[in-house]
Design an enzyme around this catalytic site. Structure first.
Site, short mmCIF file in Angstrom:
data_model
loop_
_atom_site.label_atom_id
_atom_site.label_comp_id
_atom_site.label_asym_id
_atom_site.label_seq_id
_atom_site.Cartn_x
_atom_site.Cartn_y
_atom_site.Cartn_z
N ASP A 133 42.20 51.17 19.26
CA ASP A 133 41.30 51.97 20.11
C ASP A 133 42.04 53.25 20.51
O ASP A 133 41.97 54.25 19.81
CB ASP A 133 40.86 51.14 21.32
CG ASP A 133 40.02 51.92 22.30
OD1 ASP A 133 39.58 53.03 21.95
OD2 ASP A 133 39.80 51.45 23.43
N LYS A 174 39.06 42.15 29.48
CA LYS A 174 40.23 43.01 29.63
C LYS A 174 41.43 42.12 29.92
O LYS A 174 41.38 41.28 30.84
CB LYS A 174 40.01 44.00 30.77
CG LYS A 174 39.09 45.16 30.40
CD LYS A 174 39.75 46.11 29.41
CE LYS A 174 39.07 47.47 29.37
NZ LYS A 174 39.70 48.34 28.36
N LYS A 182 34.43 55.77 19.62
CA LYS A 182 33.94 56.20 20.93
C LYS A 182 33.44 57.63 20.85
O LYS A 182 34.22 58.55 20.59
CB LYS A 182 35.05 56.09 21.97
CG LYS A 182 35.45 54.65 22.26
CD LYS A 182 36.51 54.58 23.35
CE LYS A 182 36.76 53.13 23.76
NZ LYS A 182 37.90 53.02 24.70
N ASP A 225 40.78 42.87 25.02
CA ASP A 225 41.39 44.19 24.93
C ASP A 225 42.56 44.23 25.91
O ASP A 225 42.36 44.18 27.12
CB ASP A 225 40.36 45.26 25.30
CG ASP A 225 40.92 46.67 25.23
OD1 ASP A 225 42.11 46.82 24.84
OD2 ASP A 225 40.19 47.62 25.56
N GLN A 256 34.05 54.28 27.23
CA GLN A 256 35.08 55.05 27.92
C GLN A 256 34.82 54.95 29.43
O GLN A 256 35.02 55.90 30.15
CB GLN A 256 34.96 56.48 27.42
CG GLN A 256 36.19 57.29 27.50
CD GLN A 256 37.19 56.97 26.42
OE1 GLN A 256 37.31 55.88 25.90
NE2 GLN A 256 37.94 57.92 26.10
N GLU A 269 42.06 43.68 20.76
CA GLU A 269 42.19 45.14 20.72
C GLU A 269 43.49 45.57 21.41
O GLU A 269 43.83 45.05 22.47
CB GLU A 269 40.98 45.71 21.44
CG GLU A 269 40.87 47.21 21.47
CD GLU A 269 39.52 47.61 22.08
OE1 GLU A 269 38.51 46.93 21.80
OE2 GLU A 269 39.49 48.59 22.83
MG LIG Z 1 40.00 49.57 24.50
#
Ligand SMILES: [Mg+2]
Length: 366
Positions: free
Chosen positions: A242, A162, A266, A191, A294, A217
């Site tokens: 996303d 992240k 997702k 991401d 998620q 992402e």
């Molecule tokens: Mg994402």
């Protein structure tokens, strides 16, 4: 096989280790269980995770839209009427996670009625999904220690980092430490959850060029169209949509207008029915997909495993299937196991989302 009742049950389970990322943080799984009961007594389950910073849904809004808006229209439909159910729910805009969970609970009923695992009904491509683990905001060395621990304990060899922090050097450093510490064979991707501008993202891409990352992402806000398009054109690695592609139409728009050249799928937001359409579009367009997370519980994760393993296009890459490891407890009757970096597809009839009634009593908040 007619839908007799649709219930939305709010519950809360704390996270042992909260996850922090550019668009928010998750401390408690304050989700909603969707329970569909048919007139002949079949019960289907699915998990709806509210993500207000992404979709605007809250625990209360999911309960309200499912019980007050969807349920009166769904009751009386056959659980096999999933396109009718989709059409009913499409009359209400947004509410992605509420819609996704209703669809999965219907599939769970279908599988039980037919005596087949839902993964078989959806395509039956393979019997497992490789697991990618998500690493939140932490100092670089802590992230490496965590990743080494997950590789050692669970055999996981794919990691999402992240990012989207400021200065961007924090994330570049984290990627470098992970690559050096994990070696070249481990897959790493980023991401940023829209945390950067297009120019900052371009700078990151320059600085990580030698690190062999797989994709980036949501580097920036996809609504800043020209900046995003420039990134997609110039980047050596795919730019993945996303949260800018939360449904079939927006996924198509992002790909066709050059806002992305890869898609996250997702099940928490597009269920099984619409996710299959997103994957078919991606396959036809020649763009890769991966099964995203998620911040799912085991109930949500098993749905991702069932769907991801069903199709060749989704099973090709590791799916994000391990956030539940950070939760203090879970509701799934048959706990998930990660072995050799993978989760096996449940072989029971249905979607494998059966709930432990005692745990539900303990954690429900209605
Ligand atoms: Mg994402």
């Amino acid at each position: 096989m007619k839908i007799a009742a649709v219930q939305a049950i709010p519950y809360a389970i704390p996270y042992r280790t909260p996850l922090h990322f550019a668009s928010g943080a998750v401390h408690v799984a304050d989700h909603v269980l969707i329970k569909i009961t048919t007139d002949d007594g079949v019960v289907g389950w699915a998990d709806a995770p509210p993500r207000p910073y992404t979709y605007g849904e809250t625990q209360k809004s999911i309960v309200a839209v499912v019980q007050d808006v969807f349920a009166p229209e769904l009751i009386g439909l056959s659980v096999f009427d999933r396109e009718k159910a989709q059409a009913v729910m499409a009359r209400t805009i947004h509410n992605e996670c509420a819609k996704g969970a209703v669809d999965i609970a219907m599939w769970d009923c279908m599988g039980q009625i037919l005596g087949q695992p839902v993964s078989t009904l959806l395509g039956g491509y393979t019997d497992h999904m490789r697991v990618s683990h998500m690493l939140g905001f932490k100092p670089a060395q802590e992230l490496l220690d965590l990743a080494l621990g997950f590789r050692e304990q669970y055999g996981i060899t794919t990691f999402k980092l992240k990012t989207g922090r400021h200065p961007v050097g924090l994330d570049v450093e984290a990627a470098r430490v992970l690559r050096e510490g994990l070696g070249p064979e481990v897959e790493i991707y980023m991401d940023a959850n829209r945390g950067w501008s297009a120019n900052q993202a371009a700078e990151v891409l320059r600085q990580i060029a030698e690190l062999g990352l797989t994709f980036l992402e949501e580097p920036d806000d996809a609504r800043e169209v020209l900046g995003r398009r420039r990134l997609v054109t110039q980047s050596a690695i795919p730019i993945t949509a996303d949260e800018s592609a939360p449904n079939l139409g927006e996924a198509a728009r992002e790909i066709l207008t050059g806002g992305a050249n890869m898609l996250a799928v997702k099940t928490a937001r597009t269920g099984f029915t619409e996710s299959a359409k997103v994957v078919a579009f991606a396959e036809a367009a020649g763009v890769d997909v991966y099964v995203g997370n998620q911040i799912d519980t085991q109930v949500g994760t098993v749905a991702s495993v069932v769907f991801g393993a069903a199709l060749a296009h989704t099973s090709r890459r590791a799916g994000e299937l391990s956030n539940f490891l950070d939760m203090a407890d879970d509701l799934l009757a048959e706990p998930l196991q990660i072995r050799d970096g993978a989760i096996a597809v449940p072989t029971v009839p249905g979607a494998g989302t059966q709930i432990d009634p005692e745990k539900l009593e303990k954690y429900r908040v209605d």
